[in-house]
Design a protein around this motif. Structure first.
Motif, mmCIF file in Angstrom:
data_model
loop_
_atom_site.group_PDB
_atom_site.id
_atom_site.type_symbol
_atom_site.label_atom_id
_atom_site.label_comp_id
_atom_site.label_asym_id
_atom_site.label_seq_id
_atom_site.Cartn_x
_atom_site.Cartn_y
_atom_site.Cartn_z
ATOM 1 N N THR A 100 0.866 -1.122 -0.039
ATOM 2 C CA THR A 100 -0.145 0.029 0.129
ATOM 3 C C THR A 100 0.794 1.303 -0.070
ATOM 4 O O THR A 100 1.841 1.254 0.581
ATOM 5 N N MET A 101 0.474 2.301 -0.497
ATOM 6 C CA MET A 101 1.177 3.709 -0.448
ATOM 7 C C MET A 101 0.080 4.757 -0.409
ATOM 8 O O MET A 101 -1.154 4.597 -0.922
ATOM 9 N N LEU A 102 0.410 5.907 0.124
ATOM 10 C CA LEU A 102 -0.296 6.995 0.184
ATOM 11 C C LEU A 102 0.225 8.228 -0.211
ATOM 12 O O LEU A 102 1.467 8.560 0.336
ATOM 13 N N TYR A 103 0.017 8.695 -1.466
ATOM 14 C CA TYR A 103 0.521 9.793 -2.042
ATOM 15 C C TYR A 103 -0.314 11.027 -1.255
ATOM 16 O O TYR A 103 -1.321 11.270 -1.804
ATOM 17 N N PHE A 104 0.346 12.261 -0.728
ATOM 18 C CA PHE A 104 -0.449 13.482 -0.383
ATOM 19 C C PHE A 104 -0.281 14.259 -1.727
ATOM 20 O O PHE A 104 -1.263 15.176 -1.932
ATOM 21 N N LEU A 114 8.274 8.806 -15.270
ATOM 22 C CA LEU A 114 7.363 7.775 -15.948
ATOM 23 C C LEU A 114 8.266 6.340 -15.845
ATOM 24 O O LEU A 114 9.450 6.481 -15.749
ATOM 25 N N HIS A 115 7.523 5.270 -15.146
ATOM 26 C CA HIS A 115 8.317 4.376 -14.972
ATOM 27 C C HIS A 115 7.195 3.052 -15.238
ATOM 28 O O HIS A 115 6.102 3.282 -15.412
ATOM 29 N N GLN A 116 7.743 1.616 -15.032
ATOM 30 C CA GLN A 116 7.012 0.614 -14.892
ATOM 31 C C GLN A 116 7.224 -0.004 -13.539
ATOM 32 O O GLN A 116 8.323 -0.283 -13.168
ATOM 33 N N ALA A 131 -4.061 -0.813 -8.005
ATOM 34 C CA ALA A 131 -5.150 -0.098 -7.805
ATOM 35 C C ALA A 131 -5.057 1.130 -7.346
ATOM 36 O O ALA A 131 -4.448 1.346 -6.137
ATOM 37 N N TRP A 132 -5.379 1.972 -7.931
ATOM 38 C CA TRP A 132 -5.055 3.754 -7.644
ATOM 39 C C TRP A 132 -6.339 4.504 -7.310
ATOM 40 O O TRP A 132 -7.211 4.818 -8.387
ATOM 41 N N LEU A 133 -6.644 4.656 -6.160
ATOM 42 C CA LEU A 133 -8.013 5.388 -5.650
ATOM 43 C C LEU A 133 -7.779 6.765 -5.663
ATOM 44 O O LEU A 133 -6.785 7.347 -4.813
ATOM 45 N N CYS A 144 -2.281 14.953 -12.363
ATOM 46 C CA CYS A 144 -2.996 13.717 -12.208
ATOM 47 C C CYS A 144 -1.863 12.560 -13.020
ATOM 48 O O CYS A 144 -0.802 12.864 -13.398
ATOM 49 N N MET A 145 -2.254 11.237 -12.804
ATOM 50 C CA MET A 145 -1.645 10.158 -13.371
ATOM 51 C C MET A 145 -1.429 10.205 -14.859
ATOM 52 O O MET A 145 -2.392 10.845 -15.581
ATOM 53 N N GLN A 146 -0.409 10.024 -15.474
ATOM 54 C CA GLN A 146 -0.254 9.916 -16.976
ATOM 55 C C GLN A 146 0.352 8.577 -17.320
ATOM 56 O O GLN A 146 0.768 7.848 -16.667
ATOM 57 N N PHE A 193 -6.902 1.336 -12.584
ATOM 58 C CA PHE A 193 -6.211 0.053 -12.260
ATOM 59 C C PHE A 193 -5.343 -0.064 -13.382
ATOM 60 O O PHE A 193 -5.564 0.223 -14.829
ATOM 61 N N PHE A 194 -4.009 -0.456 -13.314
ATOM 62 C CA PHE A 194 -3.272 -0.380 -14.368
ATOM 63 C C PHE A 194 -2.268 -1.741 -14.249
ATOM 64 O O PHE A 194 -1.879 -2.180 -13.195
ATOM 65 N N ASN A 195 -1.764 -2.244 -15.423
ATOM 66 C CA ASN A 195 -0.886 -3.296 -15.716
ATOM 67 C C ASN A 195 0.499 -2.896 -15.244
ATOM 68 O O ASN A 195 0.934 -1.852 -15.369
ATOM 69 N N GLY A 201 3.228 7.498 -14.691
ATOM 70 C CA GLY A 201 3.836 8.332 -13.677
ATOM 71 C C GLY A 201 2.876 9.542 -13.419
ATOM 72 O O GLY A 201 1.760 9.648 -13.652
ATOM 73 N N SER A 202 3.580 10.880 -12.960
ATOM 74 C CA SER A 202 2.815 11.840 -13.042
ATOM 75 C C SER A 202 3.561 13.286 -13.064
ATOM 76 O O SER A 202 5.104 13.051 -12.703
ATOM 77 N N TYR A 203 3.326 14.404 -13.426
ATOM 78 C CA TYR A 203 4.026 15.452 -13.548
ATOM 79 C C TYR A 203 3.896 16.149 -12.185
ATOM 80 O O TYR A 203 2.901 15.992 -11.591
HETATM 81 O O1 LIG Z 1 0.623 8.877 -8.046
HETATM 82 C C1 LIG Z 1 1.791 9.084 -8.668
HETATM 83 O O2 LIG Z 1 2.042 10.133 -9.136
HETATM 84 C C2 LIG Z 1 2.367 7.823 -9.192
HETATM 85 C C3 LIG Z 1 1.965 6.492 -8.716
HETATM 86 C C4 LIG Z 1 2.561 5.381 -9.088
HETATM 87 O O3 LIG Z 1 3.788 5.491 -9.909
HETATM 88 C C5 LIG Z 1 2.298 4.095 -8.474
HETATM 89 O O4 LIG Z 1 1.115 3.953 -8.330
HETATM 90 O O5 LIG Z 1 2.870 3.145 -9.216
#
Ligand SMILES: O=C(O)CCC(=O)C(=O)O
Length: 279
Positions: A100-104, A114-116, A131-133, A144-146, A193-195, A201-203
């Motif tokens: 789990t992660m929480l981005y503020f 940008l990454h995989q 899963a990115w809520l 936002c996400m790119q 949801f993403f593979n 990533g995001s700017y």
């Molecule tokens: O929220 C973001 O800006 C990036 C999040 C991300 O890279 C991820 O969830 O794997």
């Protein structure tokens, strides 16, 4: 809830947004909870970014990681039946949950280059899924996400240095000029949801006063046998622990080369991540 269009977009583009999977009152409760946790202290894994200067907004709001290991609400969210149903539909079998992660991402914060994700998780066999809520409405102003649509079909790419003025992490992947990088506009309560192979990533958050908070779970295919050391223990979606092996520290990665006037990926060598670095 999960439409045929979601399933087809996941197959075709490697990502999809399930709208309003979480209700406004749930989103409010998550925001309140994590803002309180952030105010109340610091936690193992807090990360304010590579080269964060004294005035970096991420110093006040570092990203949280692996909260499910010590916070019951995070654990329950990670294993939520709605997320399980969506992932099981996309993957064809129940996943294992690993992070789990929480981005503020407050106003002025840098994004994440940008990454995989599977560069970090190193799932074998197969890949991971996120899963990115959205806890806030997100658009290009608040970072936002790119996503690079269709890049889920690519192998893992060799990384290069990221621009630390734009990104709080220090590696990125090169993209061909015709890559289809799209902003993902979301409302609070939507889940992207993403593979795990998808380049995303995001700017930076260039708004004056808007957060871009998100609660993120990372999952791996239910037939996976190995995952990077940082992600143990993996959990079944009923919360029980599943014993998986560590995956090797490095393997091959791809570079873009021109062949017959087209950019194609050639497998080059190994610059994959050290086991102690994590997404
Ligand atoms: O929220 C973001 O800006 C990036 C999040 C991300 O890279 C991820 O969830 O794997």
């Amino acid at each position: 809830m999960i439409s045929q269009a979601n399933i087809e977009q996941m197959e075709h583009d490697g990502y999809t947004v399930v709208r309003q999977l979480f209700a406004p009152e749930e989103v409010e409760a998550y925001k309140e909870h994590y803002m309180r946790l952030r105010r109340d202290g610091s936690y193992a894994g807090d990360f304010s970014g590579v080269a964060a200067g004294e005035t970096d907004p991420l110093k006040m709001y570092p990203r949280m990681i692996h909260m499910h290991r010590w916070d019951d609400l995070s654990l329950r969210w990670m294993l939520d039946p709605r997320i399980n149903r969506a992932l099981t539909t996309f993957l064809g079998q129940e996943p294992f949950a690993v992070q789990t992660m929480l981005y503020f991402k407050p106003a002025g914060a840098r994004g994440q280059a940008l990454h995989q994700d599977n560069y970090y998780l190193r799932v074998q066999p197969g890949t991971c899924m996120a899963a990115w809520l959205a806890l806030d409405d997100c658009d290009e102003h608040n970072g936002c996400m790119q996503v690079a649509a269709g890049s889920h079909a690519w192998p893992l790419l060799c990384t290069v240095d990221a621009d630390l003025n734009q990104s709080f992490t220090d590696v990125t992947v090169p993209l061909p000029a015709d890559a289809d990088v799209r902003p993902v506009l979301m409302q609070a309560g939507d889940v992207l949801f993403f593979n795990g192979q998808l380049v995303h990533g995001s700017y930076p958050n260039s708004s004056q006063d808007r957060f871009r908070r998100s609660l993120i779970g990372h999952y791996i295919q239910g037939d996976a046998e190995q995952v990077g050391r940082w992600y143990h223990p993996a959990l079944r979606m009923d919360g029980s622990v599943v014993a998986l092996d560590d995956s090797p520290d490095s393997s091959q990665c791809g570079v873009w080369v021109e062949r017959n006037g087209e950019q194609v990926i050639e497998i080059a060598g190994a610059n994959l991540v050290d086991a102690d670095i994590h997404d």
